[in-house]
Design a protein around this motif. Structure first.
Motif, PDB file in Angstrom:
ATOM      1  N   MET A   1       7.052 -21.747 -35.296  1.00  0.00           N
ATOM      2  CA  MET A   1       7.494 -20.589 -36.075  1.00  0.00           C
ATOM      3  C   MET A   1       9.012 -20.519 -36.124  1.00  0.00           C
ATOM      4  O   MET A   1       9.685 -20.693 -35.110  1.00  0.00           O
ATOM      5  CB  MET A   1       6.944 -19.309 -35.443  1.00  0.00           C
ATOM      6  CG  MET A   1       7.407 -18.028 -36.134  1.00  0.00           C
ATOM      7  SD  MET A   1       6.800 -16.544 -35.291  1.00  0.00           S
ATOM      8  CE  MET A   1       7.801 -16.609 -33.792  1.00  0.00           C
ATOM      9  N   ILE A   2       9.553 -20.235 -37.305  1.00  0.00           N
ATOM     10  CA  ILE A   2      10.976 -19.943 -37.491  1.00  0.00           C
ATOM     11  C   ILE A   2      11.052 -18.461 -37.847  1.00  0.00           C
ATOM     12  O   ILE A   2      10.335 -17.989 -38.738  1.00  0.00           O
ATOM     13  CB  ILE A   2      11.589 -20.817 -38.614  1.00  0.00           C
ATOM     14  CG1 ILE A   2      11.611 -22.290 -38.192  1.00  0.00           C
ATOM     15  CG2 ILE A   2      13.010 -20.371 -38.903  1.00  0.00           C
ATOM     16  CD1 ILE A   2      10.382 -23.061 -38.540  1.00  0.00           C
ATOM     17  N   ILE A   3      11.917 -17.726 -37.170  1.00  0.00           N
ATOM     18  CA  ILE A   3      11.894 -16.266 -37.288  1.00  0.00           C
ATOM     19  C   ILE A   3      13.303 -15.678 -37.286  1.00  0.00           C
ATOM     20  O   ILE A   3      14.229 -16.263 -36.696  1.00  0.00           O
ATOM     21  CB  ILE A   3      11.061 -15.656 -36.129  1.00  0.00           C
ATOM     22  CG1 ILE A   3      10.804 -14.169 -36.329  1.00  0.00           C
ATOM     23  CG2 ILE A   3      11.712 -15.926 -34.771  1.00  0.00           C
ATOM     24  CD1 ILE A   3       9.751 -13.586 -35.382  1.00  0.00           C
ATOM     25  N   ARG A   4      13.468 -14.527 -37.950  1.00  0.00           N
ATOM     26  CA  ARG A   4      14.737 -13.800 -37.950  1.00  0.00           C
ATOM     27  C   ARG A   4      14.847 -12.991 -36.655  1.00  0.00           C
ATOM     28  O   ARG A   4      14.253 -11.929 -36.509  1.00  0.00           O
ATOM     29  CB  ARG A   4      14.795 -12.861 -39.162  1.00  0.00           C
ATOM     30  CG  ARG A   4      15.042 -13.553 -40.484  1.00  0.00           C
ATOM     31  CD  ARG A   4      16.497 -13.947 -40.668  1.00  0.00           C
ATOM     32  NE  ARG A   4      17.401 -12.826 -40.665  1.00  0.00           N
ATOM     33  CZ  ARG A   4      17.768 -12.157 -41.771  1.00  0.00           C
ATOM     34  NH1 ARG A   4      17.304 -12.525 -42.961  1.00  0.00           N
ATOM     35  NH2 ARG A   4      18.602 -11.139 -41.681  1.00  0.00           N
ATOM     36  N   LYS A   5      15.640 -13.514 -35.711  1.00  0.00           N
ATOM     37  CA  LYS A   5      15.807 -12.811 -34.438  1.00  0.00           C
ATOM     38  C   LYS A   5      16.526 -11.480 -34.629  1.00  0.00           C
ATOM     39  O   LYS A   5      16.246 -10.497 -33.926  1.00  0.00           O
ATOM     40  CB  LYS A   5      16.573 -13.678 -33.444  1.00  0.00           C
ATOM     41  CG  LYS A   5      16.678 -13.039 -32.052  1.00  0.00           C
ATOM     42  CD  LYS A   5      17.411 -13.905 -31.068  1.00  0.00           C
ATOM     43  CE  LYS A   5      17.426 -13.261 -29.684  1.00  0.00           C
ATOM     44  NZ  LYS A   5      18.010 -11.908 -29.677  1.00  0.00           N
ATOM     45  N   ASP A   6      17.466 -11.432 -35.579  1.00  0.00           N
ATOM     46  CA  ASP A   6      18.183 -10.170 -35.815  1.00  0.00           C
ATOM     47  C   ASP A   6      17.231  -9.090 -36.325  1.00  0.00           C
ATOM     48  O   ASP A   6      17.446  -7.903 -36.066  1.00  0.00           O
ATOM     49  CB  ASP A   6      19.352 -10.366 -36.774  1.00  0.00           C
ATOM     50  CG  ASP A   6      18.948 -11.005 -38.092  1.00  0.00           C
ATOM     51  OD1 ASP A   6      18.245 -12.036 -38.058  1.00  0.00           O
ATOM     52  OD2 ASP A   6      19.338 -10.494 -39.159  1.00  0.00           O
TER      53      ASP A   6
END
Length: 503
Positions: free
Chosen positions: A173-178
């Motif tokens: 998974m690639i995710i927006r941490k912000d």
């Protein structure tokens, strides 16, 4: 006096002959098991091996003929390379390979993608390329290739090219941490967490612009999330074994719950309904989607422009999700394509061994450093024991297509914290990668009809999650796949699996 001189001259010649013979024997012993291409032949040890090569070109322009990469490769491997670069956009490269094979006018070395698809499979099985299996043990680097790559690239135990190795446990998974931070959320750990996080990204304004203009998960026609949800459940990756039979993922009990969860997320607009025609990465790069599923190294390369335009953007990755059967990561086949040697252009074993020597030398540390990091002084500078990239350098560009070995070998490269995390996940999760079992199996029916049959099932999956097909319609689609040849594929894959595993 002359008699004395003649006697001494004879003794001297005898010593010289013995010395030369000893040196030759020592050299032969020293070279035993070494790279055949490095051994002298007929007094022409210094003469470069001339090779015609066909290689894929993935950038807009092919590498220049005066490239420092070419010079260093030729120097290290003692070759003279005549390379035909063929654009790889769409099907251009694969079409060129098919046309070249049909013409019979082949180079000494060429790259073959999709080696298990019908045309390339038939070419290998009909003897177009050398079977390299008996020779690999004689080469120091080639003999250490990934056994997963070798097994999955082989056909009935025979290897018709050098597989270009790839990381095994690569998907995640690639995710927006912000966005996680903005909503006070933690990194998802389970499928239920995934759903809740994606729903929050859809409904709770994670970018804080006061508008409801975001959604949880970017998907496209590959339906990557569905594949990974099945694996997280403990199901197969493409094909797996169940009750002694090799079955497709959509017939496994772990698949339907994954499909229903996917449908729920489409119904709730967590996944955009236009996913069948959506372009990969676009919604994520536009700041509209909060996560997507792919090879996780995409995170370090695909979103640089977005992060430059908005410094607040933080991209993170994850692979380890807890499922009902523990943790599983969707794996690759361990390789990408083959570097093959045609028999029509390489007619004898002596030249074959020289070419294998060239390929073996491409696995040496200097070559891996060159392709992985570039040219020292131009592409990187050594600082504190690390290769630090020179700003604006282009690196190895399309020369990386010559690399078949370890992508992280050679000089140690300075990496960002995200790149370091990705490398660590790759290493830590290597043993829990779920591989598609069909990668190493043969089925005549699958070769002839498998692609069309699979497309029909994929179409049914799309219609089901969009609400255009109900439960009975889905079951009918699976039944049709089975009766139209699917059961025959299962039978043939199972027979080949049992044969390969000594059953």
């Amino acid at each position: 006096m002359k008699k004395f001189e003649s006697h001494n001259m004879a003794k001297l010649l005898k010593v010289i002959c013995i010395t030369c013979l000893s040196a030759s024997l020592l050299a032969a012993c020293t070279n035993k098991g070494g790279t055949p291409a490095a051994q002298p032949s007929g007094g022409a040890a210094d003469k470069p091996l001339e090779l015609k090569v066909m290689m894929i070109q993935q950038l807009a322009e092919p590498p220049k003929k005066d490239s420092p990469f070419l010079k260093k490769i030729e120097e290290h491997t003692n070759t003279k390379l005549d390379i035909t670069w063929v654009p790889g956009a769409g099907t251009a490269y694969d079409d060129k390979v098919s046309a070249t094979i049909a013409s019979g006018n082949l180079p000494d070395v060429l790259l073959i993608r999709k080696n298990k698809e019908t045309a390339n499979l038939n070419a290998q099985m009909s003897g177009v390329f050398w079977d390299l299996t008996p020779y690999l043990k004689d080469y120091p680097n080639l003999s250490k290739m990934s056994q997963v790559a070798v097994k999955n690239a082989s056909i009935s135990g025979k290897l018709y090219g050098i597989p270009r190795e790839r990381v095994l446990s690569r998907y995640g998974m690639i995710i927006r941490k912000d966005w996680l931070d903005s909503l006070g959320l933690q990194m998802p750990k389970t499928m239920d967490d995934l759903y809740k996080t994606a729903k929050a990204f859809t409904e709770n304004d994670p970018d804080k612009d006061g508008k409801k203009n975001t959604f949880g998960i970017q998907e496209d026609s590959t339906m990557e999330l569905l594949k990974q949800l099945t694996v997280y459940n403990g199901g197969p990756n493409g094909w797996g074994v169940k009750d002694g039979k090799i079955i497709p993922d959509f017939m496994a009990p772990e698949f339907k719950p994954a499909l229903d969860l996917y449908k729920k997320m489409v119904d709730e607009k967590i996944i955009a309904a236009d996913f069948p025609i959506a372009k990969k990465y676009d919604y994520f790069n536009q700041g509209k989607a909060g996560m997507y599923f792919s090879v996780i190294d995409d995170a370090a390369t695909r979103h640089l422009d977005m992060m430059k335009q908005n410094p607040k953007v933080q991209v993170d990755v994850a692979q380890n999700f807890d499922g009902p059967q523990g943790q599983h990561v969707r794996g690759t086949n361990g390789y990408d394509s083959l570097i093959a040697i045609p028999k029509s252009s390489v007619k004898d074993e002596a030249k074959l061994k020289q070419i294998l020597g060239f390929l073996d030398k491409m696995g040496d540390e200097p070559m891996l450093s060159l392709i992985n990091a570039g040219v020292e002084g131009t592409d990187y500078k050594m600082e504190g024991g690390l290769a630090k990239k020179v700003p604006g350098s282009k690196g190895s560009e399309d020369w990386q297509n010559f690399r078949w070995g370890n992508q992280n070998a050679g000089v140690k490269i300075e990496k960002t914290p995200l790149e370091q995390k990705i490398d660590k996940l790759f290493a830590d999760n290597n043993k829990i990668g779920t591989v598609d079992l069909s990668a190493s199996l043969l089925s005549d029916t699958n070769t002839q009809k498998g692609a069309d049959l699979k497309k029909a099932v994929t179409d049914a999956e799309v219609k089901y999650v969009l609400g255009e097909l109900d439960e009975k319609g889905w079951e009918a689609a699976v039944a049709k796949w089975r009766s139209a040849g699917g059961d025959k594929i299962i039978e043939e894959f199972t027979a080949d699996f049992n044969k390969n595993n000594g059953k």
